[in-house]
Design a protein around this motif. Structure first.
Motif, PDB file in Angstrom:
ATOM      1  N   SER A  62       0.748  -1.239   0.103  1.00 50.74           N
ATOM      2  CA  SER A  62      -0.241   0.084   0.232  1.00 50.74           C
ATOM      3  C   SER A  62       0.803   1.686  -0.056  1.00 50.74           C
ATOM      4  O   SER A  62       0.038   2.382  -0.274  1.00 50.74           O
ATOM      5  CB  SER A  62      -0.737  -0.719   1.283  1.00 50.74           C
ATOM      6  N   GLU A  63       2.166   1.335   0.613  1.00 48.43           N
ATOM      7  CA  GLU A  63       3.212   2.226   0.118  1.00 48.43           C
ATOM      8  C   GLU A  63       4.094   2.564  -1.163  1.00 48.43           C
ATOM      9  O   GLU A  63       3.741   1.692  -2.000  1.00 48.43           O
ATOM     10  CB  GLU A  63       3.938   2.041   1.267  1.00 48.43           C
ATOM     11  N   PRO A  64       4.256   4.133  -1.101  1.00 49.30           N
ATOM     12  CA  PRO A  64       5.103   4.159  -2.413  1.00 49.30           C
ATOM     13  C   PRO A  64       6.547   2.742  -2.323  1.00 49.30           C
ATOM     14  O   PRO A  64       6.609   2.412  -1.485  1.00 49.30           O
ATOM     15  CB  PRO A  64       5.711   5.370  -2.262  1.00 49.30           C
ATOM     16  N   LEU A  65       7.025   2.902  -3.803  1.00 45.64           N
ATOM     17  CA  LEU A  65       7.861   1.647  -3.946  1.00 45.64           C
ATOM     18  C   LEU A  65       8.847   2.421  -4.565  1.00 45.64           C
ATOM     19  O   LEU A  65       9.129   3.881  -4.941  1.00 45.64           O
ATOM     20  CB  LEU A  65       7.270   1.011  -5.027  1.00 45.64           C
ATOM     21  N   VAL A  66       9.840   2.398  -4.145  1.00 41.34           N
ATOM     22  CA  VAL A  66      12.150   2.703  -4.757  1.00 41.34           C
ATOM     23  C   VAL A  66      12.316   1.770  -5.657  1.00 41.34           C
ATOM     24  O   VAL A  66      12.126   0.409  -5.464  1.00 41.34           O
ATOM     25  CB  VAL A  66      12.747   2.913  -3.946  1.00 41.34           C
ATOM     26  N   THR A  67      12.681   1.733  -7.155  1.00 48.08           N
ATOM     27  CA  THR A  67      12.836   0.732  -8.302  1.00 48.08           C
ATOM     28  C   THR A  67      14.187   1.415  -8.127  1.00 48.08           C
ATOM     29  O   THR A  67      14.600   1.988  -9.314  1.00 48.08           O
ATOM     30  CB  THR A  67      11.845   0.826  -8.864  1.00 48.08           C
ATOM     31  N   VAL A  68      15.413   0.418  -8.450  1.00 51.57           N
ATOM     32  CA  VAL A  68      17.002  -0.043  -9.339  1.00 51.57           C
ATOM     33  C   VAL A  68      16.302  -0.859 -10.999  1.00 51.57           C
ATOM     34  O   VAL A  68      15.640  -1.921 -10.312  1.00 51.57           O
ATOM     35  CB  VAL A  68      17.525  -0.591  -8.388  1.00 51.57           C
ATOM     36  N   LEU A  81      14.027  -5.088 -13.070  1.00 48.89           N
ATOM     37  CA  LEU A  81      13.838  -3.903 -12.071  1.00 48.89           C
ATOM     38  C   LEU A  81      14.030  -4.867 -10.907  1.00 48.89           C
ATOM     39  O   LEU A  81      13.628  -5.528 -10.452  1.00 48.89           O
ATOM     40  CB  LEU A  81      12.203  -3.430 -11.863  1.00 48.89           C
ATOM     41  N   LEU A  82      14.399  -4.420  -9.908  1.00 49.31           N
ATOM     42  CA  LEU A  82      14.627  -4.278  -8.205  1.00 49.31           C
ATOM     43  C   LEU A  82      13.530  -3.476  -7.854  1.00 49.31           C
ATOM     44  O   LEU A  82      13.711  -2.190  -7.363  1.00 49.31           O
ATOM     45  CB  LEU A  82      16.081  -4.134  -7.493  1.00 49.31           C
ATOM     46  N   ILE A  83      11.934  -4.043  -7.122  1.00 45.47           N
ATOM     47  CA  ILE A  83      11.432  -3.864  -6.513  1.00 45.47           C
ATOM     48  C   ILE A  83      11.139  -4.073  -4.791  1.00 45.47           C
ATOM     49  O   ILE A  83      11.340  -4.656  -4.712  1.00 45.47           O
ATOM     50  CB  ILE A  83      10.759  -3.367  -7.171  1.00 45.47           C
ATOM     51  N   LEU A  84      11.216  -2.623  -4.690  1.00 45.13           N
ATOM     52  CA  LEU A  84      11.248  -2.740  -2.490  1.00 45.13           C
ATOM     53  C   LEU A  84       9.837  -1.386  -2.427  1.00 45.13           C
ATOM     54  O   LEU A  84       9.816  -0.083  -2.737  1.00 45.13           O
ATOM     55  CB  LEU A  84      12.748  -2.079  -2.215  1.00 45.13           C
ATOM     56  N   PRO A  85       9.061  -1.761  -1.023  1.00 45.13           N
ATOM     57  CA  PRO A  85       9.158  -1.091  -0.787  1.00 45.13           C
ATOM     58  C   PRO A  85       9.113   0.442   0.149  1.00 45.13           C
ATOM     59  O   PRO A  85      10.284  -0.532   0.467  1.00 45.13           O
ATOM     60  CB  PRO A  85       7.210  -1.449   0.433  1.00 45.13           C
ATOM     61  N   GLU A 135      25.278 -16.990 -22.891  1.00 47.10           N
ATOM     62  CA  GLU A 135      24.343 -16.551 -23.960  1.00 47.10           C
ATOM     63  C   GLU A 135      25.416 -14.757 -22.883  1.00 47.10           C
ATOM     64  O   GLU A 135      26.256 -16.207 -22.092  1.00 47.10           O
ATOM     65  CB  GLU A 135      23.520 -15.938 -24.054  1.00 47.10           C
ATOM     66  N   SER A 136      25.312 -14.317 -23.724  1.00 49.96           N
ATOM     67  CA  SER A 136      26.292 -12.756 -23.365  1.00 49.96           C
ATOM     68  C   SER A 136      25.065 -12.096 -22.975  1.00 49.96           C
ATOM     69  O   SER A 136      24.215 -11.421 -24.072  1.00 49.96           O
ATOM     70  CB  SER A 136      27.442 -12.316 -24.206  1.00 49.96           C
ATOM     71  N   LEU A 137      25.153 -10.889 -22.196  1.00 51.63           N
ATOM     72  CA  LEU A 137      24.525 -10.058 -22.016  1.00 51.63           C
ATOM     73  C   LEU A 137      24.784  -8.878 -21.929  1.00 51.63           C
ATOM     74  O   LEU A 137      26.139  -8.314 -21.327  1.00 51.63           O
ATOM     75  CB  LEU A 137      23.033  -9.790 -21.150  1.00 51.63           C
ATOM     76  N   THR A 138      24.177  -7.364 -22.860  1.00 54.00           N
ATOM     77  CA  THR A 138      24.996  -6.014 -21.887  1.00 54.00           C
ATOM     78  C   THR A 138      24.189  -5.446 -21.433  1.00 54.00           C
ATOM     79  O   THR A 138      22.959  -5.511 -21.305  1.00 54.00           O
ATOM     80  CB  THR A 138      25.146  -4.985 -23.338  1.00 54.00           C
ATOM     81  N   LEU A 139      24.858  -4.775 -20.335  1.00 53.20           N
ATOM     82  CA  LEU A 139      23.595  -4.315 -19.363  1.00 53.20           C
ATOM     83  C   LEU A 139      24.050  -2.512 -18.988  1.00 53.20           C
ATOM     84  O   LEU A 139      25.108  -2.226 -19.318  1.00 53.20           O
ATOM     85  CB  LEU A 139      23.727  -4.066 -17.326  1.00 53.20           C
ATOM     86  N   SER A 140      22.434  -2.010 -19.222  1.00 54.92           N
ATOM     87  CA  SER A 140      22.675  -0.209 -19.164  1.00 54.92           C
ATOM     88  C   SER A 140      23.194   0.423 -17.903  1.00 54.92           C
ATOM     89  O   SER A 140      23.235  -0.515 -16.843  1.00 54.92           O
ATOM     90  CB  SER A 140      21.533   0.034 -19.596  1.00 54.92           C
ATOM     91  N   LEU A 141      23.710   1.133 -17.203  1.00 51.55           N
ATOM     92  CA  LEU A 141      23.555   1.755 -15.848  1.00 51.55           C
ATOM     93  C   LEU A 141      22.258   1.835 -15.423  1.00 51.55           C
ATOM     94  O   LEU A 141      21.623   2.135 -16.118  1.00 51.55           O
ATOM     95  CB  LEU A 141      24.898   2.527 -15.740  1.00 51.55           C
ATOM     96  N   PRO A 142      22.336   1.657 -13.890  1.00 55.20           N
ATOM     97  CA  PRO A 142      21.318   1.563 -12.969  1.00 55.20           C
ATOM     98  C   PRO A 142      21.059   3.014 -13.030  1.00 55.20           C
ATOM     99  O   PRO A 142      21.349   3.497 -13.067  1.00 55.20           O
ATOM    100  CB  PRO A 142      21.796   0.801 -11.870  1.00 55.20           C
ATOM    101  N   ASP A 143      19.480   3.219 -12.817  1.00 51.07           N
ATOM    102  CA  ASP A 143      18.703   4.619 -12.990  1.00 51.07           C
ATOM    103  C   ASP A 143      17.196   4.037 -11.360  1.00 51.07           C
ATOM    104  O   ASP A 143      17.359   3.080 -11.151  1.00 51.07           O
ATOM    105  CB  ASP A 143      17.968   5.004 -13.658  1.00 51.07           C
ATOM    106  N   LEU A 144      17.076   5.126 -10.907  1.00 40.63           N
ATOM    107  CA  LEU A 144      16.232   4.667  -9.328  1.00 40.63           C
ATOM    108  C   LEU A 144      15.369   5.673  -9.501  1.00 40.63           C
ATOM    109  O   LEU A 144      14.991   6.791 -10.816  1.00 40.63           O
ATOM    110  CB  LEU A 144      17.128   5.653  -7.837  1.00 40.63           C
TER     111      LEU A 144
END
Length: 216
Positions: A62-68, A81-85, A135-144
């Protein structure tokens, strides 16, 4: 469309095990970083629509979320996405920084700490998936990001539902410095990427079975 049938039980179990190895590696990295016991686990994995993923989180939180978030690209592509209340995000920051850091400094370091911790967890999950699936993956820089579940799974980004977009949805448990922290890992993909991931998982299962048979 009942997209949950796209991964059968054996494939979901294999994917859950792969992700658990990834978060175990993330836990080991965090343990070295902060000098305290860190436990991370992912009990299960499922594939759902974006709207279903948003509804699942809205029903639980029920509370806001913060996501990386981090975009990834390769033979399968999407957004992780890493999602946390919000309260759990604050607990994670406190657990990582330790009690020697006062509340004012912890608040000032909150976004940086969450971003770095989320980057560590997502990098280990995605890196382990890539390595184990060969396999190989290319990752972007993280955003919040800050916001509710509807915004996280909006159809316009990373393969929306109008393009067959789906969510690989995983519940995650943290235990750090005696803080129990819950959260979610979600991987937003379009249908071609999910189909490719399913094929890679099937190949992984086949190779494991062949190795087991060869060693018998």
């Amino acid at each position: 469309m009942n997209i949950q049938i796209l991964l059968n039980e054996l494939e979901r179990d294999a994917l859950t095990e792969i992700v658990n190895i990834g978060v175990s590696r993330a836990a080991a990295s965090l343990r070295r970083l902060i000098g305290a016991e860190v436990l991370l686990s992912v009990p299960s994995a499922e594939v759902v629509s974006r709207s279903a993923a948003a509804a699942m989180i809205a029903d639980r939180e029920s509370e806001p979320l913060v996501t990386v978030r981090q975009d990834f690209a390769g033979s399968f592509s999407g957004r992780a996405l890493l999602i946390l209340p919000a309260a759990n995000g604050a607990s994670l920051v406190r657990a990582v920084l330790g009690e020697a850091v006062d509340d004012e400094e912890a608040l000032a370091l909150r976004d940086e700490t969450l971003t770095e911790t989320g980057n560590l967890v997502l990098n280990n999950c995605l890196g382990t998936m890539a390595n184990m699936l060969r396999e190989s993956l290319t990752l972007s820089l993280p955003d919040l990001d800050h916001g509710g579940p509807a915004a996280l799974f909006a159809a316009g980004a990373a393969g929306g539902e109008e393009a067959g977009g789906v969510v690989l949805f995983l519940y995650i448990n943290f235990s750090i410095r005696n803080h129990d922290i819950r959260g979610y890992i979600a991987m937003l993909m379009d249908m071609p990427s999910l189909t490719m991931l399913q094929q890679l998982i099937a190949g992984f299962i086949s190779s494991v079975m062949d190795d087991t048979a060869g060693g018998a």
